[in-house]
Write an enzyme that holds these catalytic residues in place. Structure first.
Site, mmCIF file in Angstrom:
data_model
loop_
_atom_site.group_PDB
_atom_site.id
_atom_site.type_symbol
_atom_site.label_atom_id
_atom_site.label_comp_id
_atom_site.label_asym_id
_atom_site.label_seq_id
_atom_site.Cartn_x
_atom_site.Cartn_y
_atom_site.Cartn_z
ATOM 1 N N SER A 5 -5.355 -10.244 -1.755
ATOM 2 C CA SER A 5 -4.856 -10.801 -0.922
ATOM 3 C C SER A 5 -5.014 -11.935 -0.545
ATOM 4 O O SER A 5 -4.667 -12.444 0.532
ATOM 5 C CB SER A 5 -5.043 -9.880 0.405
ATOM 6 N N CYS B 190 -4.903 0.228 -11.345
ATOM 7 C CA CYS B 190 -4.101 -0.880 -11.901
ATOM 8 C C CYS B 190 -4.727 -1.735 -12.688
ATOM 9 O O CYS B 190 -5.990 -2.296 -12.742
ATOM 10 C CB CYS B 190 -3.714 -1.562 -10.395
ATOM 11 N N HIS C 62 0.677 -1.131 -0.007
ATOM 12 C CA HIS C 62 0.049 -0.047 0.003
ATOM 13 C C HIS C 62 0.675 1.196 0.012
ATOM 14 O O HIS C 62 0.372 2.346 -0.379
ATOM 15 C CB HIS C 62 -0.964 0.186 1.557
ATOM 16 N N GLU D 50 -3.717 2.939 1.418
ATOM 17 C CA GLU D 50 -3.111 3.377 0.253
ATOM 18 C C GLU D 50 -3.390 4.784 0.131
ATOM 19 O O GLU D 50 -2.599 5.514 -0.339
ATOM 20 C CB GLU D 50 -3.380 2.461 -0.944
HETATM 21 FE FE1 F3S Z 1 -0.132 -3.140 -7.093
HETATM 22 FE FE2 F3S Z 1 -2.218 -3.423 -8.643
HETATM 23 FE FE3 F3S Z 1 -1.554 -5.235 -6.686
HETATM 24 S S1 F3S Z 1 -1.058 -1.624 -7.785
HETATM 25 S S2 F3S Z 1 -0.547 -4.057 -5.234
HETATM 26 S S3 F3S Z 1 -0.386 -4.779 -8.701
HETATM 27 S S4 F3S Z 1 -3.533 -4.364 -7.439
#
Ligand code: F3S
Length: 284
Positions: free
Chosen positions: A267, A195, A75, A127
């Site tokens: 996660s 992302c 984060h 984050e």
């Molecule tokens: Fe990074 Fe995307 Fe995972 S920003 S932490 S690769 S969800």
């Protein structure tokens, strides 16, 4: 019964990198601390605790630590926290996801140039707290999470504004909020920092959920990207369950199921996804 597991389910690149970093520091030995739990997953965090990794919650605890290594999770952290860590003299291992790091750089540069920063995201998510904390000079960032906040935003229309996003924000909602700001006449420089891994995961989940009788979303209740997956899947499939592992799976709904879909937040370890998949196969 047909079970479809999303290919994008589970650890993303940044989370995997952060978790691997902790395990590799464990191998090297010495005292290891993570600033906050390395990921939103109790199983992984307690496994690391057993291997001697201690979670510290804030930098005030640094005074009690005389030696060892502090790991920054994916984060990321604010500039203030980063500077405090560096000046502690302890070894710092920065596992901030490079995509988050990139946002820190944009916020630092543009705020230094006098631009107003808007972060689209959840203001209480670590984050976002970290991103906001890269504003320098007299500028402070404004966090906008919903349409009302975008509609209420007021600022000098002659001033440049840079808009960035929390990496796990929903693309469609981000577009809508930017549109509201544009319609209000603001000169916004929009940097879509959502992302790709998030977009792909959400799109795949949406598609699977639209084709199944039951959708299962696996992830920690505190995980923002899992909550978003749940919202997306719930819109497509009335019977969508949000579970952390097999303990929360209800089987009383399962009589006439022909197709079940499974996805998981960034996660969620692979073994939990496999356990849920096997549980569904055996018990549903
Ligand atoms: Fe990074 Fe995307 Fe995972 S920003 S932490 S690769 S969800």
């Amino acid at each position: 019964m047909e079970i479809t597991v999303a290919k994008s389910a589970g650890f993303c690149f940044g989370v995997k990198r952060a978790v691997d970093t902790v395990y590799s520091e464990v191998e090297k030995g010495g005292r290891i601390y993570t600033l906050g739990p390395i990921i939103h997953n109790d199983e992984v965090v307690s496994d690391l605790e057993k291997k001697g990794v201690t979670v510290i919650n804030d930098t005030s605890q640094l005074h009690d630590i005389k030696e060892g290594c502090i790991i920054i999770r994916s984060h990321g952290v604010s500039k203030k926290v980063y500077d405090e860590l560096v000046s502690s003299g302890l070894k710092i291992v920065d596992a901030t996801c490079p995509f988050v790091k990139k946002i820190h750089g944009i916020v630092e540069k543009d705020s230094r140039e006098g631009k107003k920063i808007i972060v689209i995201g959840n203001p209480t998510h670590p984050e976002v707290e970290g991103i906001v904390g890269w504003c320098v000079g007299n500028n402070s960032a404004t966090v906008i999470e919903n349409e009302d906040e975008a509609a209420d935003f007021e600022y000098d229309k002659n001033n440049g504004i840079t808009v960035v996003s929390q990496t796990t924000f929903t693309p469609g909602k981000f577009k809508d909020l930017v549109e509201i700001l544009r319609k209000k006449g603001y000169n916004v420089n929009v940097v879509n920092t959502i992302c790709n891994a998030t977009c792909e995961r959400q799109e795949e989940a949406r598609k699977i959920a639209s084709e199944v009788d039951m959708m299962i979303v696996i992830g920690d209740s505190k995980s923002s990207n899992t909550q978003k997956l749940y919202e997306i899947c719930s819109r497509e499939c009335k019977c969508t369950l949000y579970v952390q592992n097999t303990d929360n799976l209800e089987t009383d709904l399962t009589g006439s199921l022909q197709r079940v879909g499974i996805t998981a937040g960034a996660s969620t370890p692979k073994n939990i996804i496999e356990e849920v998949q096997n549980y569904v196969r055996i018990n549903f």
